[in-house]
Design a protein around this motif. Structure first.
Motif, PDB file in Angstrom:
ATOM      1  N   LEU A  12       0.969  -1.050   0.379  1.00 57.45           N
ATOM      2  CA  LEU A  12       0.159  -0.082   0.026  1.00 57.45           C
ATOM      3  C   LEU A  12       0.816   1.390  -0.029  1.00 57.45           C
ATOM      4  O   LEU A  12       0.571   2.038  -0.295  1.00 57.45           O
ATOM      5  CB  LEU A  12      -1.036  -0.105   1.145  1.00 57.45           C
ATOM      6  N   THR A  13       2.177   0.900   0.973  1.00 51.86           N
ATOM      7  CA  THR A  13       2.725   2.593   0.562  1.00 51.86           C
ATOM      8  C   THR A  13       3.207   2.543  -0.893  1.00 51.86           C
ATOM      9  O   THR A  13       3.899   4.162  -0.699  1.00 51.86           O
ATOM     10  CB  THR A  13       4.308   2.308   1.851  1.00 51.86           C
ATOM     11  N   LYS A  14       3.419   1.555  -0.694  1.00 51.84           N
ATOM     12  CA  LYS A  14       4.674   2.128  -2.938  1.00 51.84           C
ATOM     13  C   LYS A  14       3.500   1.859  -3.504  1.00 51.84           C
ATOM     14  O   LYS A  14       3.860   3.006  -4.427  1.00 51.84           O
ATOM     15  CB  LYS A  14       5.380   0.180  -2.835  1.00 51.84           C
ATOM     16  N   VAL A  15       2.401   1.714  -3.691  1.00 53.33           N
ATOM     17  CA  VAL A  15       1.191   2.301  -4.399  1.00 53.33           C
ATOM     18  C   VAL A  15       1.155   3.392  -4.656  1.00 53.33           C
ATOM     19  O   VAL A  15       0.992   4.249  -5.432  1.00 53.33           O
ATOM     20  CB  VAL A  15      -0.042   1.349  -4.388  1.00 53.33           C
ATOM     21  N   LYS A  16       0.468   3.880  -2.919  1.00 55.40           N
ATOM     22  CA  LYS A  16       0.783   5.164  -2.915  1.00 55.40           C
ATOM     23  C   LYS A  16       1.429   6.462  -3.364  1.00 55.40           C
ATOM     24  O   LYS A  16       1.114   7.258  -4.109  1.00 55.40           O
ATOM     25  CB  LYS A  16      -0.465   5.945  -1.079  1.00 55.40           C
ATOM     26  N   ALA A  17       2.751   5.492  -2.877  1.00 56.35           N
ATOM     27  CA  ALA A  17       3.555   6.644  -3.448  1.00 56.35           C
ATOM     28  C   ALA A  17       3.876   6.888  -5.338  1.00 56.35           C
ATOM     29  O   ALA A  17       4.076   7.619  -5.908  1.00 56.35           O
ATOM     30  CB  ALA A  17       5.003   5.791  -3.624  1.00 56.35           C
ATOM     31  N   SER A  18       3.364   5.554  -5.277  1.00 55.43           N
ATOM     32  CA  SER A  18       3.123   5.893  -7.293  1.00 55.43           C
ATOM     33  C   SER A  18       2.494   6.641  -7.744  1.00 55.43           C
ATOM     34  O   SER A  18       2.752   7.237  -9.306  1.00 55.43           O
ATOM     35  CB  SER A  18       3.358   4.200  -7.624  1.00 55.43           C
ATOM     36  N   LYS A  41       1.445   9.023  -6.711  1.00 54.82           N
ATOM     37  CA  LYS A  41       2.021  10.676  -6.625  1.00 54.82           C
ATOM     38  C   LYS A  41       2.188  10.713  -7.153  1.00 54.82           C
ATOM     39  O   LYS A  41       2.352  11.944  -8.248  1.00 54.82           O
ATOM     40  CB  LYS A  41       1.944  10.797  -4.591  1.00 54.82           C
ATOM     41  N   LEU A  42       3.593  10.181  -7.926  1.00 61.22           N
ATOM     42  CA  LEU A  42       4.068   9.675  -9.057  1.00 61.22           C
ATOM     43  C   LEU A  42       3.987  10.368 -10.344  1.00 61.22           C
ATOM     44  O   LEU A  42       3.619  11.134 -10.991  1.00 61.22           O
ATOM     45  CB  LEU A  42       5.305   9.030  -9.415  1.00 61.22           C
ATOM     46  N   MET A  43       2.818   9.783 -10.825  1.00 62.87           N
ATOM     47  CA  MET A  43       1.352   9.811 -12.172  1.00 62.87           C
ATOM     48  C   MET A  43       0.570  11.057 -12.036  1.00 62.87           C
ATOM     49  O   MET A  43       0.348  11.249 -12.914  1.00 62.87           O
ATOM     50  CB  MET A  43       0.761   8.446 -11.905  1.00 62.87           C
ATOM     51  N   ASP A  44       0.504  11.451 -10.797  1.00 65.06           N
ATOM     52  CA  ASP A  44       0.348  12.609 -10.860  1.00 65.06           C
ATOM     53  C   ASP A  44       0.377  13.992 -11.648  1.00 65.06           C
ATOM     54  O   ASP A  44       1.948  13.881 -11.437  1.00 65.06           O
ATOM     55  CB  ASP A  44      -0.008  13.133  -9.332  1.00 65.06           C
ATOM     56  N   THR A  45      -0.095  14.537 -12.845  1.00 61.55           N
ATOM     57  CA  THR A  45       0.034  15.851 -13.289  1.00 61.55           C
ATOM     58  C   THR A  45       0.490  16.922 -12.182  1.00 61.55           C
ATOM     59  O   THR A  45       0.655  17.387 -13.645  1.00 61.55           O
ATOM     60  CB  THR A  45      -0.672  15.944 -14.363  1.00 61.55           C
ATOM     61  N   GLY A  46       0.238  17.272 -11.184  1.00 59.80           N
ATOM     62  CA  GLY A  46       0.134  18.407 -10.574  1.00 59.80           C
ATOM     63  C   GLY A  46      -1.729  18.547 -10.257  1.00 59.80           C
ATOM     64  O   GLY A  46      -1.765  19.448  -9.635  1.00 59.80           O
ATOM     65  N   GLU A  84     -10.378  12.551  -6.308  1.00 57.91           N
ATOM     66  CA  GLU A  84     -10.495  11.395  -6.992  1.00 57.91           C
ATOM     67  C   GLU A  84      -8.997  10.825  -7.227  1.00 57.91           C
ATOM     68  O   GLU A  84      -8.763   9.436  -7.756  1.00 57.91           O
ATOM     69  CB  GLU A  84     -11.121  11.963  -8.648  1.00 57.91           C
ATOM     70  N   ASP A  85      -7.889  11.614  -7.369  1.00 61.97           N
ATOM     71  CA  ASP A  85      -6.256  11.631  -7.766  1.00 61.97           C
ATOM     72  C   ASP A  85      -6.056   9.722  -6.127  1.00 61.97           C
ATOM     73  O   ASP A  85      -5.213   9.311  -6.876  1.00 61.97           O
ATOM     74  CB  ASP A  85      -5.250  12.118  -7.787  1.00 61.97           C
ATOM     75  N   GLU A  86      -6.593  10.190  -5.439  1.00 59.35           N
ATOM     76  CA  GLU A  86      -5.998   9.421  -4.648  1.00 59.35           C
ATOM     77  C   GLU A  86      -6.720   7.775  -4.561  1.00 59.35           C
ATOM     78  O   GLU A  86      -7.647   7.553  -4.997  1.00 59.35           O
ATOM     79  CB  GLU A  86      -6.726   9.400  -2.616  1.00 59.35           C
ATOM     80  N   LEU A  87      -5.788   6.679  -3.395  1.00 65.10           N
ATOM     81  CA  LEU A  87      -5.772   5.408  -4.174  1.00 65.10           C
ATOM     82  C   LEU A  87      -7.316   4.533  -3.135  1.00 65.10           C
ATOM     83  O   LEU A  87      -7.461   5.202  -2.516  1.00 65.10           O
ATOM     84  CB  LEU A  87      -4.695   4.982  -3.597  1.00 65.10           C
ATOM     85  N   GLN A  88      -8.772   4.219  -4.422  1.00 69.47           N
ATOM     86  CA  GLN A  88      -9.399   3.575  -3.458  1.00 69.47           C
ATOM     87  C   GLN A  88      -9.278   3.010  -3.646  1.00 69.47           C
ATOM     88  O   GLN A  88     -10.227   1.508  -1.944  1.00 69.47           O
ATOM     89  CB  GLN A  88     -10.688   4.244  -4.528  1.00 69.47           C
ATOM     90  N   SER A  89      -9.298   1.367  -3.952  1.00 70.71           N
ATOM     91  CA  SER A  89      -8.818   0.175  -3.508  1.00 70.71           C
ATOM     92  C   SER A  89      -7.685  -0.560  -4.916  1.00 70.71           C
ATOM     93  O   SER A  89      -7.348   0.529  -6.177  1.00 70.71           O
ATOM     94  CB  SER A  89     -10.190  -0.642  -3.958  1.00 70.71           C
TER      95      SER A  89
END
Length: 140
Positions: A72-78, A80-85, A90-95
């Motif tokens: 979960l820690t790794k996926v949440k970080a990924s 955030k990295l994919m976020d374009t600013g 809706e950009d938060e991890l839901q499942s």
């Protein structure tokens, strides 16, 4: 998912289906873990019963919680990295849904707790067999 703290400070999983997710077809077990990745509540097959006390999550539940917490820690970080600013809720991890040959693990993070459900998905052959049996019942 609505998970809140009860008067004792623990998770009171507010739920109809969540009270016992095992009532749902295919669900084998569930675990509720806290922010630290510690299993704090689990289904009976992942709990140890101590005389005179509430069941506590066993070693297998702790193993799932530790590994899922790391993932979960790794996926949440990924994410955030994919976020374009343009960060929106809706950009938060839901499942997260992980499917293996034998089962499926569904992870639903919330604010303070995370729900982990271990599910046994139907295989195509099992579905075909069920449909065949239903047709035979209707015919007779």
């Amino acid at each position: 998912m609505n998970i809140v703290d009860d008067e004792d400070g623990g998770p009171d999983v507010a739920l109809k289906n969540l009270t016992n997710p095992q009532n749902n077809e295919g669900v084998e077990s569930f675990i509720v873990m806290n922010e630290a990745g510690i299993a704090i509540k689990a289904s009976n097959n992942l709990s140890t019963k101590i005389q005179g006390q509430q069941p506590v999550p066993n070693e297998k539940a702790a193993h799932y919680a530790a590994n899922i917490s790391h993932l979960l820690t790794k996926v949440k970080a990924s994410v955030k990295l994919m976020d374009t600013g343009k960060s929106t809720p809706e950009d938060e991890l839901q499942s997260i849904r992980l499917r293996t040959k034998d089962n499926e693990i569904i992870v639903v993070p919330a604010e303070k707790y995370t729900l982990i459900v271990i599910h046994k998905p139907f295989k195509k052959d099992e579905k075909k067999q069920q449909k065949k049996e239903e047709k035979q019942k209707r015919a007779s």
